[in-house]
Design an enzyme around this catalytic site. Structure first.
Site, mmCIF file in Angstrom:
data_model
loop_
_atom_site.group_PDB
_atom_site.id
_atom_site.type_symbol
_atom_site.label_atom_id
_atom_site.label_comp_id
_atom_site.label_asym_id
_atom_site.label_seq_id
_atom_site.Cartn_x
_atom_site.Cartn_y
_atom_site.Cartn_z
ATOM 1 N N LYS A 32 0.830 -1.204 0.000
ATOM 2 C CA LYS A 32 0.000 0.000 0.000
ATOM 3 C C LYS A 32 0.868 1.259 0.000
ATOM 4 O O LYS A 32 0.676 2.164 -0.813
ATOM 5 C CB LYS A 32 -0.925 -0.023 1.227
ATOM 6 C CG LYS A 32 -1.952 1.073 1.229
ATOM 7 C CD LYS A 32 -2.912 0.937 2.411
ATOM 8 C CE LYS A 32 -3.845 -0.238 2.226
ATOM 9 N NZ LYS A 32 -4.924 -0.283 3.219
ATOM 10 N N ARG A 102 -3.178 3.234 8.576
ATOM 11 C CA ARG A 102 -3.513 1.941 7.963
ATOM 12 C C ARG A 102 -2.287 1.036 7.937
ATOM 13 O O ARG A 102 -1.162 1.501 7.791
ATOM 14 C CB ARG A 102 -3.947 2.137 6.504
ATOM 15 C CG ARG A 102 -5.348 2.611 6.287
ATOM 16 C CD ARG A 102 -5.669 2.453 4.803
ATOM 17 N NE ARG A 102 -7.060 2.776 4.514
ATOM 18 C CZ ARG A 102 -7.499 4.000 4.199
ATOM 19 N NH1 ARG A 102 -6.642 5.015 4.136
ATOM 20 N NH2 ARG A 102 -8.783 4.199 3.953
ATOM 21 N N GLY A 111 -8.427 -7.131 4.551
ATOM 22 C CA GLY A 111 -9.236 -7.231 5.760
ATOM 23 C C GLY A 111 -8.511 -7.780 6.962
ATOM 24 O O GLY A 111 -9.097 -7.931 8.034
ATOM 25 N N MET A 113 -5.605 -6.558 8.484
ATOM 26 C CA MET A 113 -4.946 -5.648 9.411
ATOM 27 C C MET A 113 -5.897 -4.510 9.789
ATOM 28 O O MET A 113 -6.822 -4.195 9.065
ATOM 29 C CB MET A 113 -3.678 -5.084 8.764
ATOM 30 C CG MET A 113 -2.769 -6.157 8.186
ATOM 31 S SD MET A 113 -2.158 -7.313 9.444
ATOM 32 C CE MET A 113 -1.192 -6.200 10.434
ATOM 33 N N ARG A 346 -3.409 -1.545 -6.262
ATOM 34 C CA ARG A 346 -2.609 -2.772 -6.119
ATOM 35 C C ARG A 346 -3.004 -3.705 -7.252
ATOM 36 O O ARG A 346 -4.061 -3.548 -7.860
ATOM 37 C CB ARG A 346 -2.854 -3.433 -4.757
ATOM 38 C CG ARG A 346 -4.311 -3.790 -4.546
ATOM 39 C CD ARG A 346 -4.553 -4.343 -3.154
ATOM 40 N NE ARG A 346 -5.974 -4.554 -2.944
ATOM 41 C CZ ARG A 346 -6.524 -4.835 -1.758
ATOM 42 N NH1 ARG A 346 -5.771 -4.920 -0.685
ATOM 43 N NH2 ARG A 346 -7.809 -5.043 -1.647
ATOM 44 N N HIS A 468 -15.603 -8.686 1.912
ATOM 45 C CA HIS A 468 -14.603 -9.624 2.423
ATOM 46 C C HIS A 468 -14.819 -11.032 1.872
ATOM 47 O O HIS A 468 -13.898 -11.661 1.344
ATOM 48 C CB HIS A 468 -14.673 -9.630 3.961
ATOM 49 C CG HIS A 468 -13.714 -10.589 4.588
ATOM 50 N ND1 HIS A 468 -14.083 -11.854 4.970
ATOM 51 C CD2 HIS A 468 -12.407 -10.457 4.880
ATOM 52 C CE1 HIS A 468 -13.038 -12.467 5.493
ATOM 53 N NE2 HIS A 468 -11.995 -11.639 5.449
ATOM 54 N N ARG A 574 -2.544 -47.569 -10.041
ATOM 55 C CA ARG A 574 -2.603 -48.459 -8.872
ATOM 56 C C ARG A 574 -3.442 -49.669 -9.237
ATOM 57 O O ARG A 574 -4.499 -49.523 -9.854
ATOM 58 C CB ARG A 574 -3.247 -47.730 -7.687
ATOM 59 C CG ARG A 574 -2.340 -46.710 -7.037
ATOM 60 C CD ARG A 574 -3.150 -45.781 -6.154
ATOM 61 N NE ARG A 574 -3.976 -44.953 -6.995
ATOM 62 C CZ ARG A 574 -3.922 -43.617 -7.020
ATOM 63 N NH1 ARG A 574 -3.117 -42.980 -6.226
ATOM 64 N NH2 ARG A 574 -4.688 -42.935 -7.842
ATOM 65 N N SER A 778 10.450 -43.866 -9.784
ATOM 66 C CA SER A 778 9.343 -42.941 -9.596
ATOM 67 C C SER A 778 9.290 -42.609 -8.107
ATOM 68 O O SER A 778 9.153 -43.507 -7.280
ATOM 69 C CB SER A 778 8.041 -43.585 -10.062
ATOM 70 O OG SER A 778 6.975 -42.717 -9.765
ATOM 71 N N GLY A 780 7.830 -41.782 -4.842
ATOM 72 C CA GLY A 780 6.535 -41.825 -4.171
ATOM 73 C C GLY A 780 6.642 -40.940 -2.952
ATOM 74 O O GLY A 780 6.933 -41.385 -1.853
ATOM 75 N N CYS A 845 5.350 -39.448 -8.429
ATOM 76 C CA CYS A 845 3.949 -39.834 -8.529
ATOM 77 C C CYS A 845 3.201 -39.635 -7.219
ATOM 78 O O CYS A 845 2.088 -40.082 -7.058
ATOM 79 C CB CYS A 845 3.811 -41.273 -9.007
ATOM 80 S SG CYS A 845 4.530 -42.464 -7.884
ATOM 81 N N TYR A 865 9.605 -36.236 -15.388
ATOM 82 C CA TYR A 865 8.183 -35.931 -15.422
ATOM 83 C C TYR A 865 7.612 -35.831 -14.019
ATOM 84 O O TYR A 865 8.206 -36.293 -13.048
ATOM 85 C CB TYR A 865 7.414 -36.998 -16.218
ATOM 86 C CG TYR A 865 7.383 -38.355 -15.569
ATOM 87 C CD1 TYR A 865 6.413 -38.669 -14.598
ATOM 88 C CD2 TYR A 865 8.315 -39.328 -15.893
ATOM 89 C CE1 TYR A 865 6.396 -39.915 -13.991
ATOM 90 C CE2 TYR A 865 8.306 -40.577 -15.287
ATOM 91 C CZ TYR A 865 7.347 -40.859 -14.333
ATOM 92 O OH TYR A 865 7.329 -42.078 -13.712
#
Lengths: 889, 889
Positions: A32, A102, A111, A113, A346, A468, A574, A778, A780, A845, A865
């Protein structure tokens, strides 16, 4: 903590006289404060003021909650500059300079502070203000607001005592609305408020403006550590900030009469992304009235009618701000006697859909580049685009049969179905028990954060699109209908009334967050169709990402959906779920009950054809893409019934004694099943299970091959902790493949790899040994997290809330990968594995595979991946691209 | 596996012609083969022969259980050499050269591998042998033994079929003893045996001697992988061997008449270590008869009467061997027609007590050095010195009241009390259920290994001091009484009769393995007094070791005993056991049941004085030595009763509803308590528990200080997984200490450190962060092993047997530290911890702290101390010295 140089610059001024900060000082001045300075710099009409830095907040806490000695000296100097610039004196009795105080941290926390307005008034200057403005009612209204806010925020006097006092005055004057209280009532109210203040705080309301200011500054700092702020930072995963800044700014008044007003707006529609000025305003009101949602405001377009010049000025400012910030802005403005002031700007929070549209539009408008567009869309917010909506047919039917109860504001898109919960704690509790609930509140406030987070949807009866509830819900992609004024809420009785109908906590409603419709009963939802902009963003993401994205899917249907979402294979299929369907479970139970290998083999023989069919289906759906199949993982007791009745049923079905079933169930009981007889340990003791599964996989691959379907199988051996386990079992797997090939007279090479899950710490530690026997790893990370932390996922809720509250953990490590600890093992696993096999394929995974922060880490350690639920595939694609762009590699 | 050069030398000859191997070739020739060559070299009378290498065994298995082609060519060459040296022909029909075929690996495995004697006989040469020796009965006896052994070992014909045939012959001649069967009976027996062989194997007994030899060699190789051999290697933790060698040696006969005999002996007493020739012999017998314990032999001293010259020759050989090998030797000899032959020598297995005495004596005799003495005593065997014996008073009373039933041979020292088990499997099963059992067998054989290992003691009715039972039991330090001939064993009826009294599997006996006494009922045992030699060895050990040795002790009594054993502090004082005594458990339960902090504090207040007293007691016992106190660790549900009755009792005691107790028990239930709400997680959620314990510790330290007792406390926070946990809790601990000091007006420094247990993988991985808040680390390798492997200690038995059988694991990782995986985390923990605190004190308090192999690892990674049960402290001291000597640092 790093040592601070003594007496840093504590106060930064902004105004015509000088502007010391700017947009780049967010860490120091808060969002702000930095933007107030920035707006001032680029010539926008901002009421002058100054910002106390976040470093001062840090010093305050380091100093055991005491303000640094030098602070007030600097503050007084800045007040003097302000007085000079505005030609008014702070504390003047005739025409006092009033200020607001503020909070504002580097990251916006709507909302969260506390704010104090009208500071500088006292018993005498309120009269001066009345005289100077000629508006006595306004002056006393300002004063009573000050006493109320100051009492509440600085001194901890409960707001309800002030409300009670106000109610008495209203009763006295027999009016309902605050605005109808006459001038003398307002003056009396100030007296009543001062009594409330004194009674509950023990001292009279302070008459010295500078003293008021000092305590107010401290209160802002104090609010940084109050529990709702701490909680918000937890939920939003905000860490590493020094504290909040304090913005002290000269007051302008939107409540000076009918030529005054106040409003909030977005430079584009934050719900849809449409490029149109979007917001609300209230005439003769202070800013807090809009945000708090107490009065229902008008759309910002209506400003054009009310004051064309101001509206034009605002549109110009909108364009200037967007060009300057190169992003959507969320602004607050006030009009005092027909003069426009900017109070805040903002970057605007937006829905996932809006983020996609805005990014694409801004690329078209040449405001930003493609890469910036990709980097800017919060990957997690794509969830919202993928959220279900109501089936139009089901909804039409519902509406035509009178199920539409009312229409509120479409505050946050999506479709939500649930039973009614009337408090945040109720919502949390019932959700934790597995219910889907809608949080119903007159208006929400920061104390409700918890409940809002757990509810499926939020419904409020007051408050607008920027209330809010609306802002918070949009931030999370939670469906929200706000300001549904027709709804009467009876919190204590746990019921609502809408148009004569009553609904209790037992009743189910359906909310459409995109239209604001509130409907009775449960309406069928459907999966969304994705927009052209979405495809474009996905294309860009695919262009920049290095990680492949696979999915976790156990059925052809899931596989197909994931493929549509862009999955490049299955990272985790699975097989255990496959054993629960219909008759299969009986064969499985027969196998478990068998006393010897021969009987086990006989039972497994029944499972072989159905398993083969399962795999054929999945290979067909994923044609040409790899499918990683995890061999049986859970402990056998999971397949047996645990209640007497089902055990009896099973016994009679299998023709054995009940006692035998019971004995087996009891023999399979384990103290810590997580660490027990499961995963590859089952294959070691019952090799015939592995043989059956690998036979089914190989036969399925061969069957596909015959139908010209390119089946690519990756057989994954779970829960490996030692290289010898994998050596033994991978040899067995390869032998079975060879046997099936021989039996089926297949001579060519089949696309079958044999690898393992790295989910036991020891497997990562010895990945150079394990890697010798694996075609792929992989990770887990679910189980790896369990064992690395020693946290049982099933039991963590006994202590996790305390751990988060005390900031021992900043996030639930099952939601976002613990890079420091678990990540070390992942990195070690990759490096050691590749030290023996340079091109070892590595993926993840665990559920972390769909978490953007975790995906960034996966990119950094060089995985090939990630794999996640079908629904999160687009998120992973985008997050992977963002990771690649951020790392520059 | 490393590639072998093609055709390595496969056969090593030993004899007068040439001797190709020696004592240093144990890996290649096995212990037996290497020593036969060595004895030949130093001029001892060894029947010539040759050894097929262990490499050939390896090739056999690499080659899918086929002998290498070139082998028999080499064998035939060696046979030719042998024939030349002895002037006899293998397969000769008149005076055949007979040979034995014996296994022999690098490490001795008594009774584990198969042996075939008298090889080379057939239907024709048996007559030649009879003629050449003039002993027809001897010749047919030799032949029937060959057919029996060959049938059993090479062809898998069950021994019992041969026994049945023998029984028939004995019935025919109405004799009881084998030796009373007349010559013609023996000849008939050979015919019966050949029929048995043919019936069960399907082919006639082979008449070609070279063919016999080839199959016999293969049978020895095959026996390397038979389950009892695999099992023995597991139990003894023998790994890394290529296989077994095969020793082919010319036969000498101890059963040639009354001038012949055979014996086994130790150069010193293997039970006590006394320097006297110790052994047994049988006249007119073959070596197998002594070892198998079928006939009860005479003590070796009696040889002096029987043949003084031979006895003198043996005593000379004894001295020569000890001087040559610088260690006690275990020898086998045979006397053929008054001529002595040495058949084997090897380092003698001995009891722990003997090992200590022999080592000390040999240092005195200047045979070995102090360091060699320390290095040579198997640290684990010290257990035996520390084993309980019977209280003399209790034993005297028992004996005077007629409880002494019989006296057998004192085969392996110690005192054992238990109920009777009649088979190995019964012993295993009942022991696993927590019973203490004595394994009662006529004689033991290698199939009984399992049962012998689990039983508290072993009792046999036949067999001598060097019988299978005796040798194996001594090796393990298991109490054994052998050859108790008065005992009639009725295996099926599960009872024994001794002097008219009957005892069943329900009855308890007491065995004294040091005297051979068998007594009825349970006799009180007592802790041993340690000898001067023991103290000397301990002094030497203390001189060379670098590691400190502490103990795990929870009571002043344990602390005192450990101190007597040389403990240098307490490495782990668990506090949870303290809460179970008497009234304390009620206060503990009250605390657990409390709904809020205040009530918990009230309950904890009752525990404070008793905890303080506990700690004062322990500090007093350990005066001047550090005491590491672990704060409360187990999940709270462990303190609550789980059966209905106790819950009702608890409810009435605490004045609450039963349902309340039940609800709390159920609320505290966890899926995986190992990974649940315990350890420091309790302290995070219930800080008041930590406060109480730290208050008690600090007050106890202060109380001791006032009494001039130097109390040194090390407060250990368990189950830390993140640095933030330790930061928070160590701060709290330090605050409590400061508060107690202030309250007690103590100004000086107290000896209190605050550290943590490293038992969660993540703590080791992030030890550089954790170390910042710790004065010390103690590696809790029990839990660290659980989490690193993902093995629940409570559930591991569901798969561990298979894992050991399939050699996936070579040892139970809870018994001996897994250096590769868990060890990596320990090393990382030490290194990372010391990277932030150079002198960080590091120790281990898991049960591995008393395991010699694990202690070696602890030395290598540079721990400051190990901590183990009081009883294992001397073992740890010795093992630490051995580690230091072995590493040379």
């Amino acid at each position: 903590m790093a040592k601070k140089a003594r007496s840093p610059k504590m106060v930064y001024y902004f105004g015509k006289t000088k502007t010391e900060g700017g947009g780049k000082h967010k860490e120091l001045l808060g969002g702000k404060g930095a933007n107030l300075a920035e707006m001032t710099s680029i010539g926008l009409p901002v009421p002058p003021g100054f910002t106390i830095t976040t470093e001062v907040c840090d010093l305050y806490y380091q100093n055991k909650r005491k303000l640094p000695k030098e602070l007030m000296t600097s503050v007084k100097k800045s007040i003097a500059t302000l007085e000079k610039e505005l030609g008014k004196k702070f504390g003047d009795l005739k025409d006092p300079l009033l200020i607001s105080v503020r909070s504002g941290a580097a990251i916006s926390m709507p909302g969260m502070m506390n704010t104090i307005l009208n500071l500088g008034l006292n018993d005498k200057s309120v009269q001066g203000l009345a005289d100077a403005t000629g508006k006595k009612r306004f002056a006393y209204d300002a004063y009573r607001r000050l006493i109320n806010m100051y009492g509440d925020v600085v001194c901890g006097v409960d707001h309800k005592y002030f409300e009670e006092a106000f109610d008495k005055i209203k009763q006295k004057y027999r009016v309902k609305d605050d605005n109808d209280v006459p001038v003398e009532g307002m003056a009396q109210l100030c007296e009543s408020y001062k009594k409330v203040y004194r009674r509950h705080f023990g001292k009279p309301f302070p008459q010295d403006p500078m003293g008021q200011l000092e305590l107010a500054i401290e209160a802002v700092f104090r609010s940084w550590m109050q529990s709702r702020a701490v909680k918000y930072r937890q939920v939003e995963n905000i860490t590493g900030l020094l504290g909040t800044a304090v913005n002290v700014q000269s007051m302008v008044f939107g409540n000076m009469g009918e030529e005054s007003g106040t409003g909030v707006a977005f430079t584009r529609d934050p719900a849809t992304g449409q490029n149109k000025f979007y917001g609300e305003f209230l005439i003769n009101a202070q800013g807090e009235d809009v945000v708090a949602g107490i009065r229902t405001p008008q759309p910002v377009e209506k400003l054009a009618k009310w004051n064309k010049q101001i509206y034009g000025q605002l549109l110009a400012i909108k364009d200037k701000l967007e060009a300057h910030y190169r992003d959507v802005q969320d602004i607050e403005f006030t009009i005092e006697h027909g003069k426009l002031f900017m109070l805040q700007t903002r970057n605007g929070k937006r829905t996932g859909a809006a983020a996609v549209k805005i990014a694409c539009d801004m690329v078209k408008e040449k405001l930003i580049t493609e890469k910036e567009a990709v980097a800017r869309i919060p990957a997690g917010d794509l969830t919202q685009l993928l959220l279900p909506s109501f089936s139009p047919k089901a909804k039409a039917t519902a509406k035509s049969s009178g199920k539409l109860l009312t229409v509120g504001l479409p505050a946050s898109p999506g479709a939500a179905v649930g039973k009614l919960a009337f408090s945040a704690s109720e919502a949390v509790e019932r959700t934790s028990k597995g219910e889907s609930v809608l949080l119903v509140r007159k208006e929400t406030n920061p104390e409700d954060i918890d409940g809002m987070h757990s509810a499926a949807g939020i419904l409020t009866s007051t408050g607008g699109m920027t209330s809010h509830a609306a802002v918070v819900a949009r931030g999370w992609g939670r469906c929200c209908v706000a300001g549904a004024g027709n709804i009467e809420i009876h919190e204590k009785a746990r019921k609502i009334k809408i148009g004569g109908k009553t609904f209790t906590h037992q009743d189910t409603l359906s909310l459409d967050g995109s239209t604001g419709e509130v409907m009775a009963g449960e309406i069928t939802t459907q999966h969304p169709k994705l927009s052209g902009d979405f495809s474009k963003v996905m294309q860009w993401a695919d262009k920049y990402r290095k990680l492949d994205v696979r999915t976790n899917a156990d059925t052809p249907a899931d596989a197909k959906r994931a493929r549509e979402f862009g999955a490049q294979g299955i990272g985790l299929c699975r097989t255990e779920h496959m054993f629960f369907e219909g008759e299969r479970i009986m064969a499985m139970r027969e196998m478990i009950l068998a006393g010897n290998e021969e009987d086990r083999k006989a039972a497994l023989k029944k499972l072989l054809p159905v398993q083969r069919k399962d795999f054929t289906g999945i290979f067909t759906a994923m044609k040409g893409l790899p499918v990683t199949i995890r061999l049986l993982d859970p402990p056998l007791h999971e397949f047996l019934p645990h209640d007497e009745r089902s055990q009896a049923e099973m016994a009679s079905r299998l023709g054995v004694k009940r006692s035998e079933v019971k004995a087996r169930v009891s023999a399979l009981h384990e103290m810590n099943p997580m660490l027990g007889h499961r995963g590859c340990r089952l294959a070691v003791t019952y090799p015939e299970i592995l043989t059956m599964q690998v036979t089914a996989i190989t036969e399925a691959v061969i069957a596909c091959k015959k139908k010209k379907i390119a089946a690519i199988a990756e057989i994954m051996i779970p829960l490996v902790g030692t290289a010898t386990e994998l050596q033994l079992l991978s040899e067995q797997v390869r032998e079975v493949i060879a046997e099936v090939k021989a039996a089926k007279k297949v001579t060519g090479k089949l696309d079958i790899l044999v690898g393992t899950m790295i989910e036991i710490p020891r497997a990562a530690l010895t990945a150079d040994e394990v890697g010798q026997y694996a075609d792929f790893f992989s990770f887990g990370t679910n189980d790896l997290t369990q064992m690395t932390f020693g946290y049982s996922r099933d039991d963590i809720n006994t202590f996790l809330p305390d751990y988060l509250a005390k900031e021992i953990l900043l996030r639930d490590p099952f939601q976002s990968l613990d890079v420091t600890g678990v990540g070390q093992l992942v990195r070690m696993g990759v490096e050691k594995g590749r030290s023996v096999k340079k091109k070892l394929k590595c993926g993840i995974c665990g559920e972390h595979g769909g978490d953007p922060d975790s995906i960034r880490f996966c990119h950094e350690v060089g995985l090939n991946y990630v794999s996640c639920s079908p629904f999160r595939v687009p998120i992973a694609r985008l997050a992977a691209a963002q990771a690649a762009l951020a790392s520059g590699k």
